[in-house]
Design a protein around this motif. Structure first.
Motif, PDB file in Angstrom:
ATOM      1  N   ASP A 117       0.842  -1.185   0.000  1.00  0.00           N
ATOM      2  CA  ASP A 117       0.000   0.000   0.000  1.00  0.00           C
ATOM      3  C   ASP A 117       0.885   1.246   0.000  1.00  0.00           C
ATOM      4  OD1 ASP A 117      -2.837   1.096   0.509  1.00  0.00           O
ATOM      5  OD2 ASP A 117      -1.601   2.087   2.046  1.00  0.00           O
ATOM      6  N   GLU A 118       0.553   2.211  -0.828  1.00  0.00           N
ATOM      7  CA  GLU A 118       1.397   3.394  -1.028  1.00  0.00           C
ATOM      8  C   GLU A 118       1.677   4.153   0.274  1.00  0.00           C
ATOM      9  OE1 GLU A 118       1.566   7.419  -3.767  1.00  0.00           O
ATOM     10  OE2 GLU A 118       0.137   5.844  -4.268  1.00  0.00           O
ATOM     11  N   SER A 119       0.685   4.268   1.145  1.00  0.00           N
ATOM     12  CA  SER A 119       0.905   5.024   2.386  1.00  0.00           C
ATOM     13  C   SER A 119       1.936   4.334   3.285  1.00  0.00           C
ATOM     14  CB  SER A 119      -0.409   5.240   3.140  1.00  0.00           C
ATOM     15  OG  SER A 119      -0.968   4.004   3.535  1.00  0.00           O
ATOM     16  N   TYR A 120       1.893   3.008   3.367  1.00  0.00           N
ATOM     17  CA  TYR A 120       2.873   2.276   4.174  1.00  0.00           C
ATOM     18  C   TYR A 120       4.255   2.327   3.529  1.00  0.00           C
ATOM     19  CZ  TYR A 120      -1.105   0.432   6.749  1.00  0.00           C
ATOM     20  OH  TYR A 120      -2.216   0.319   7.517  1.00  0.00           O
ATOM     21  N   LEU A 121       4.279   2.179   2.211  1.00  0.00           N
ATOM     22  CA  LEU A 121       5.549   2.228   1.503  1.00  0.00           C
ATOM     23  C   LEU A 121       6.206   3.598   1.659  1.00  0.00           C
ATOM     24  CD1 LEU A 121       7.549   0.750  -0.311  1.00  0.00           C
ATOM     25  CD2 LEU A 121       6.258   1.625  -2.274  1.00  0.00           C
ATOM     26  N   ASN A 122       5.422   4.660   1.570  1.00  0.00           N
ATOM     27  CA  ASN A 122       5.973   6.006   1.740  1.00  0.00           C
ATOM     28  C   ASN A 122       6.561   6.191   3.138  1.00  0.00           C
ATOM     29  OD1 ASN A 122       5.463   6.845  -0.871  1.00  0.00           O
ATOM     30  ND2 ASN A 122       3.461   7.687  -0.378  1.00  0.00           N
ATOM     31  N   GLU A 123       5.912   5.628   4.145  1.00  0.00           N
ATOM     32  CA  GLU A 123       6.478   5.680   5.506  1.00  0.00           C
ATOM     33  C   GLU A 123       7.792   4.911   5.564  1.00  0.00           C
ATOM     34  OE1 GLU A 123       5.648   7.240   8.555  1.00  0.00           O
ATOM     35  OE2 GLU A 123       4.528   8.403   7.092  1.00  0.00           O
ATOM     36  N   ALA A 124       7.802   3.735   4.964  1.00  0.00           N
ATOM     37  CA  ALA A 124       9.001   2.889   4.996  1.00  0.00           C
ATOM     38  C   ALA A 124      10.164   3.531   4.239  1.00  0.00           C
ATOM     39  CB  ALA A 124       8.684   1.510   4.413  1.00  0.00           C
ATOM     40  N   LYS A 125       9.865   4.327   3.224  1.00  0.00           N
ATOM     41  CA  LYS A 125      10.922   4.992   2.456  1.00  0.00           C
ATOM     42  C   LYS A 125      11.735   5.963   3.309  1.00  0.00           C
ATOM     43  CE  LYS A 125       8.892   4.792  -2.180  1.00  0.00           C
ATOM     44  NZ  LYS A 125       8.305   5.610  -3.274  1.00  0.00           N
ATOM     45  N   LYS A 126      11.211   6.330   4.475  1.00  0.00           N
ATOM     46  CA  LYS A 126      11.951   7.204   5.391  1.00  0.00           C
ATOM     47  C   LYS A 126      13.222   6.527   5.910  1.00  0.00           C
ATOM     48  CE  LYS A 126       7.833   9.740   6.802  1.00  0.00           C
ATOM     49  NZ  LYS A 126       6.898  10.049   7.897  1.00  0.00           N
ATOM     50  N   LEU A 127      13.320   5.212   5.714  1.00  0.00           N
ATOM     51  CA  LEU A 127      14.529   4.472   6.097  1.00  0.00           C
ATOM     52  C   LEU A 127      15.709   4.777   5.178  1.00  0.00           C
ATOM     53  CD1 LEU A 127      13.166   0.856   6.657  1.00  0.00           C
ATOM     54  CD2 LEU A 127      13.981   2.427   8.397  1.00  0.00           C
ATOM     55  N   ILE A 128      15.405   5.128   3.949  1.00  0.00           N
ATOM     56  CA  ILE A 128      16.458   5.263   2.939  1.00  0.00           C
ATOM     57  C   ILE A 128      17.546   6.259   3.346  1.00  0.00           C
ATOM     58  CG2 ILE A 128      16.914   5.970   0.542  1.00  0.00           C
ATOM     59  CD1 ILE A 128      14.262   4.508  -0.184  1.00  0.00           C
ATOM     60  N   PRO A 129      17.214   7.465   3.790  1.00  0.00           N
ATOM     61  CA  PRO A 129      18.283   8.375   4.224  1.00  0.00           C
ATOM     62  C   PRO A 129      19.080   7.828   5.412  1.00  0.00           C
ATOM     63  CG  PRO A 129      16.212   9.573   3.958  1.00  0.00           C
ATOM     64  CD  PRO A 129      15.902   8.118   3.812  1.00  0.00           C
ATOM     65  N   LYS A 130      18.428   7.075   6.284  1.00  0.00           N
ATOM     66  CA  LYS A 130      19.126   6.483   7.435  1.00  0.00           C
ATOM     67  C   LYS A 130      20.113   5.415   6.983  1.00  0.00           C
ATOM     68  CE  LYS A 130      15.273   7.391  10.520  1.00  0.00           C
ATOM     69  NZ  LYS A 130      14.247   6.859  11.397  1.00  0.00           N
ATOM     70  N   ILE A 131      19.698   4.596   6.009  1.00  0.00           N
ATOM     71  CA  ILE A 131      20.583   3.557   5.481  1.00  0.00           C
ATOM     72  C   ILE A 131      21.801   4.209   4.819  1.00  0.00           C
ATOM     73  CG2 ILE A 131      20.803   1.739   3.727  1.00  0.00           C
ATOM     74  CD1 ILE A 131      17.789   1.109   4.282  1.00  0.00           C
ATOM     75  N   ILE A 132      21.555   5.272   4.049  1.00  0.00           N
ATOM     76  CA  ILE A 132      22.659   5.973   3.377  1.00  0.00           C
ATOM     77  C   ILE A 132      23.578   6.624   4.410  1.00  0.00           C
ATOM     78  CG2 ILE A 132      23.239   7.897   1.836  1.00  0.00           C
ATOM     79  CD1 ILE A 132      20.646   7.159   0.256  1.00  0.00           C
ATOM     80  N   GLU A 133      22.996   7.238   5.428  1.00  0.00           N
ATOM     81  CA  GLU A 133      23.805   7.881   6.471  1.00  0.00           C
ATOM     82  C   GLU A 133      24.677   6.876   7.218  1.00  0.00           C
ATOM     83  OE1 GLU A 133      23.066   9.987  10.789  1.00  0.00           O
ATOM     84  OE2 GLU A 133      21.555  10.288   9.237  1.00  0.00           O
ATOM     85  N   SER A 177      13.096  -0.627  11.846  1.00  0.00           N
ATOM     86  CA  SER A 177      11.909  -0.531  11.004  1.00  0.00           C
ATOM     87  C   SER A 177      11.068   0.664  11.443  1.00  0.00           C
ATOM     88  CB  SER A 177      11.062  -1.798  11.130  1.00  0.00           C
ATOM     89  OG  SER A 177      11.771  -2.913  10.672  1.00  0.00           O
ATOM     90  N   ILE A 178      10.279   1.167  10.525  1.00  0.00           N
ATOM     91  CA  ILE A 178       9.356   2.258  10.829  1.00  0.00           C
ATOM     92  C   ILE A 178       8.107   1.653  11.453  1.00  0.00           C
ATOM     93  CG2 ILE A 178       7.944   4.120   9.854  1.00  0.00           C
ATOM     94  CD1 ILE A 178      10.900   4.717   9.575  1.00  0.00           C
ATOM     95  N   SER A 179       7.785   2.101  12.660  1.00  0.00           N
ATOM     96  CA  SER A 179       6.598   1.606  13.353  1.00  0.00           C
ATOM     97  C   SER A 179       5.354   1.936  12.532  1.00  0.00           C
ATOM     98  CB  SER A 179       6.508   2.271  14.735  1.00  0.00           C
ATOM     99  OG  SER A 179       5.377   1.801  15.422  1.00  0.00           O
ATOM    100  N   GLY A 180       4.500   0.947  12.355  1.00  0.00           N
ATOM    101  CA  GLY A 180       3.298   1.122  11.555  1.00  0.00           C
ATOM    102  C   GLY A 180       3.497   0.730  10.101  1.00  0.00           C
ATOM    103  N   PHE A 189       6.407  -4.224   7.861  1.00  0.00           N
ATOM    104  CA  PHE A 189       6.649  -5.175   6.774  1.00  0.00           C
ATOM    105  C   PHE A 189       7.207  -4.475   5.538  1.00  0.00           C
ATOM    106  CE2 PHE A 189       3.590  -7.569   9.346  1.00  0.00           C
ATOM    107  CZ  PHE A 189       4.302  -8.746   9.500  1.00  0.00           C
ATOM    108  N   SER A 190       6.710  -3.278   5.250  1.00  0.00           N
ATOM    109  CA  SER A 190       7.251  -2.513   4.118  1.00  0.00           C
ATOM    110  C   SER A 190       8.699  -2.129   4.405  1.00  0.00           C
ATOM    111  CB  SER A 190       6.405  -1.267   3.866  1.00  0.00           C
ATOM    112  OG  SER A 190       5.099  -1.631   3.475  1.00  0.00           O
ATOM    113  N   SER A 191       8.990  -1.780   5.653  1.00  0.00           N
ATOM    114  CA  SER A 191      10.365  -1.455   6.051  1.00  0.00           C
ATOM    115  C   SER A 191      11.281  -2.649   5.861  1.00  0.00           C
ATOM    116  CB  SER A 191      10.415  -1.036   7.528  1.00  0.00           C
ATOM    117  OG  SER A 191       9.672   0.117   7.771  1.00  0.00           O
ATOM    118  N   LYS A 192      10.825  -3.804   6.308  1.00  0.00           N
ATOM    119  CA  LYS A 192      11.641  -5.011   6.180  1.00  0.00           C
ATOM    120  C   LYS A 192      11.863  -5.375   4.714  1.00  0.00           C
ATOM    121  CE  LYS A 192      10.708  -6.882  10.715  1.00  0.00           C
ATOM    122  NZ  LYS A 192      10.254  -8.003  11.517  1.00  0.00           N
TER     123      LYS A 192
END
Length: 130
Positions: A83-99, A107-110, A113-116
């Motif tokens: 679902d796009e809303s969950y995926l958009n939340e999970a995408k917040k991991l990307i800058p953290k992974i790069i950093e 994982s992003i709470s809520g 599964f998209s985070s994983k």
């Protein structure tokens, strides 16, 4: 009373024993760093653009990962059935992974599964950069 306690202990033991069978994650033990994530340095990643897939909530999540000068520069989600809303939340991991230059992020709470799915896809892309 004793039978109830024995039954309860048996149920707990079975639950603990079988809980390991439910893990759908990718087994990447050999490449994980001491904290559990995969880093560019642990894979001796070469420069280039690499793709990886991971299991999200509704299926595969596919990412593209760019390594330049031995550093993760960019991560893009190519496709996902989540679902796009969950995926958009999970995408917040990307800058953290790069950093962190590592998949060892929380994982992003809520949107667990998209985070994983993203984390696993990054790990698989890093593995393919060897």
């Amino acid at each position: 009373m004793n039978k109830k306690i024995v039954l309860l202990i048996g149920i707990i033991v079975l639950g603990v024993t079988f809980s390991g069978c439910l893990n759908k994650g990718t087994n990447v033990k050999d490449d994980k760093n001491e904290k559990g994530g995969i880093t560019v340095s642990s894979t001796a990643g070469k420069d280039g653009i690499f793709e990886g897939e991971g299991e999200g909530f509704d299926g595969k999540t596919k990412i593209s990962l760019e390594i330049k000068d031995g550093v993760i520069k960019k991560i893009d989600v190519i496709s996902s059935k989540d679902d796009e809303s969950y995926l958009n939340e999970a995408k917040k991991l990307i800058p953290k992974i790069i950093e962190k230059q590592s998949s060892d992020v929380d994982s992003i709470s809520g949107a667990t599964f998209s985070s994983k799915g993203i984390i696993s896809a990054v790990e698989n892309a890093l593995k393919s950069s060897k």
